[in-house]
Design an enzyme around this catalytic site. Sequence first.
Site, short mmCIF file in Angstrom:
data_model
loop_
_atom_site.label_atom_id
_atom_site.label_comp_id
_atom_site.label_asym_id
_atom_site.label_seq_id
_atom_site.Cartn_x
_atom_site.Cartn_y
_atom_site.Cartn_z
N GLU A 180 -4.56 1.72 6.15
CA GLU A 180 -4.63 3.25 6.11
C GLU A 180 -4.66 3.76 4.76
O GLU A 180 -5.09 2.94 3.84
CB GLU A 180 -2.89 3.44 6.53
CG GLU A 180 -1.94 2.87 5.58
CD GLU A 180 -0.57 2.99 6.33
OE1 GLU A 180 -0.33 3.33 7.56
OE2 GLU A 180 0.29 2.73 5.72
N ASP A 189 3.30 8.48 -1.27
CA ASP A 189 1.90 8.71 -1.01
C ASP A 189 1.11 9.75 -1.88
O ASP A 189 0.55 10.78 -1.54
CB ASP A 189 1.86 9.36 0.52
CG ASP A 189 2.49 8.75 1.64
OD1 ASP A 189 2.48 7.46 1.57
OD2 ASP A 189 2.95 9.35 2.16
C1 6LW Z 1 1.86 7.28 5.41
C2 6LW Z 1 1.12 6.20 5.30
C3 6LW Z 1 2.16 5.34 4.84
O1 6LW Z 1 1.00 8.39 6.26
O2 6LW Z 1 3.36 5.90 5.33
O3 6LW Z 1 2.77 4.27 2.59
C4 6LW Z 1 2.94 6.86 6.13
N1 6LW Z 1 2.14 4.79 3.40
O4 6LW Z 1 -0.11 5.93 4.72
C5 6LW Z 1 3.91 7.86 5.61
O5 6LW Z 1 4.23 8.26 4.39
#
Ligand code: 6LW
Length: 511
Positions: free
Chosen positions: A177, A15
């Site tokens: 997300e 991230d």
């Molecule tokens: C994070 C989400 C994700 O918050 O995995 O790869 C979760 N993305 O965006 C935890 O890293």
Amino acid sequence: MQYYENPVIPGFHPDPSVCRVGSDYYLVTSSFQYFPGVPVFHSRDLVNWQQIGHCLTRKSQLDLGGCASSMGIFAPTLRFHQGRFYMITTNTHSFRNFYVWSEAPEGPWSEPVWLDWPGIDPSLFFDEDNRVYLTGNGGFRGDEPRGIYQAELDIETGKLLTERRFIWSGTGGKAPEAPHLYRIQGMYYLLIAEGGTEYGHMVTVARSASPYGPFQSCPSNPILTHRSLEHPIQATGHADLVQHEDGSWWAVFLGIRPAPVPFGGQHHYLGRETFLSPVTWSEDGWPVIGDQGTAGERMELRSLRPGKRRPWNGLESFDSRGLPPEWSFLRNPAEGSWSLEARPGWLSLTGLAATLDDVSSPAFAGRRQQHFNCRVSAFLSFDPQQEGEEAGLTVYMNERYHYEIAVRLLDGRRQVILRRRAGALWKVEQEAVYEGTEIILTVQAEPALYTFGFCPPEEETVAMGTGECSLLSTEVAGGFTGVHFGLYATGNGKRSAASADFGWFKYEVLA
Ligand code: 6LW
């Protein structure tokens, strides 16, 4: 042509979020149940990164007491605005979003400013008109749709200035997300991740003339994905953009490097790592990441002029100034469980009742495994006094998946043991009586196998056995983290009388 190598930050560093201040680049990554939280890296060239500290170094900023593995700190965003760095993230242990700020990226960072904001993956965007947008993912409340939500924020107080509004659902992939909002050439670009953080991961983008949309999806979405490709890098997604001083654009994002396993299939245990790729712009103004949405292990430097890479190899001798920045504890360390002062020049760990099998704060300090081929050794001075007292070196994914080479007291005798735990399966594989109080413990990592050994100082290494890397992988152990090499001590049910003193720790990258 000249190249750089990916990942630019190997090992469990998912991230990534990046920002530039003049000629300096700063980057943060997620840290989950590890403490301190949110490592901060610095670079002058986007290719070579050096960790300079952490954002969350105090319990008042990061309370991880009892935090389940792979919960805690999720994706952070790092931004710089009018002399201050802001890092915003979620502590999923308490399920609260907050930000901290600092004038110096090495810290210390402020106390948290808590937000009345649900969901994960919060991001900040400072617009030219001084409005501040808080963008994040949502869809966990009632029947609100999954997707990206946004509001305006008073950055001084953390109060929302507007209603929280749904702005985009993405292109139909699961788990929309990781949003980041940018203003580029007068348009608002919304970059997100979809597909989940596994093999279907991807980056998509939309744009609008207004920060709240309506957002028009890029016709060539996803603009980055390795899903269903035969490729050494998988699960690419969760990106952030940065413009180089020279005007060129770059993306940092996460990806994984699965290691082949003997009977086929793929397993990754180094965690989700940080990669870099150039970003170009299509004629109609859409970003293109890498080679039409794929990124390689070697990529052309283009305009980048990297300095010399700082070697990953390291011999840590311990001194009272604190642990090196790459080191972490498991959750907030328990008081009295570690010291750099009790025996100057040594890291002293005092075993507690808690063991590596517990969701707790065992006496533990470790660093990430960042290379498939490497060798780790640690010098231990330990004279256990009570039955069950134990100290050593662990290869640790989580409390259910870990291997140890350790010294313990059993039936009044010191022994060296190799223990493996993989889920409900648990075994002390080897035991060897050991008369001395000083010992070097070693782990040699290859893509498929860890080999454990020990040696009395100045003597030859005695092999103790092996453990499969794949059994510590995310595909087996689950979760969002990667393997750590950790020094640890435990009293196996009660506090130890003796402290385990570590004189040095060596991490060598092998060809
Ligand atoms: C994070 C989400 C994700 O918050 O995995 O790869 C979760 N993305 O965006 C935890 O890293």
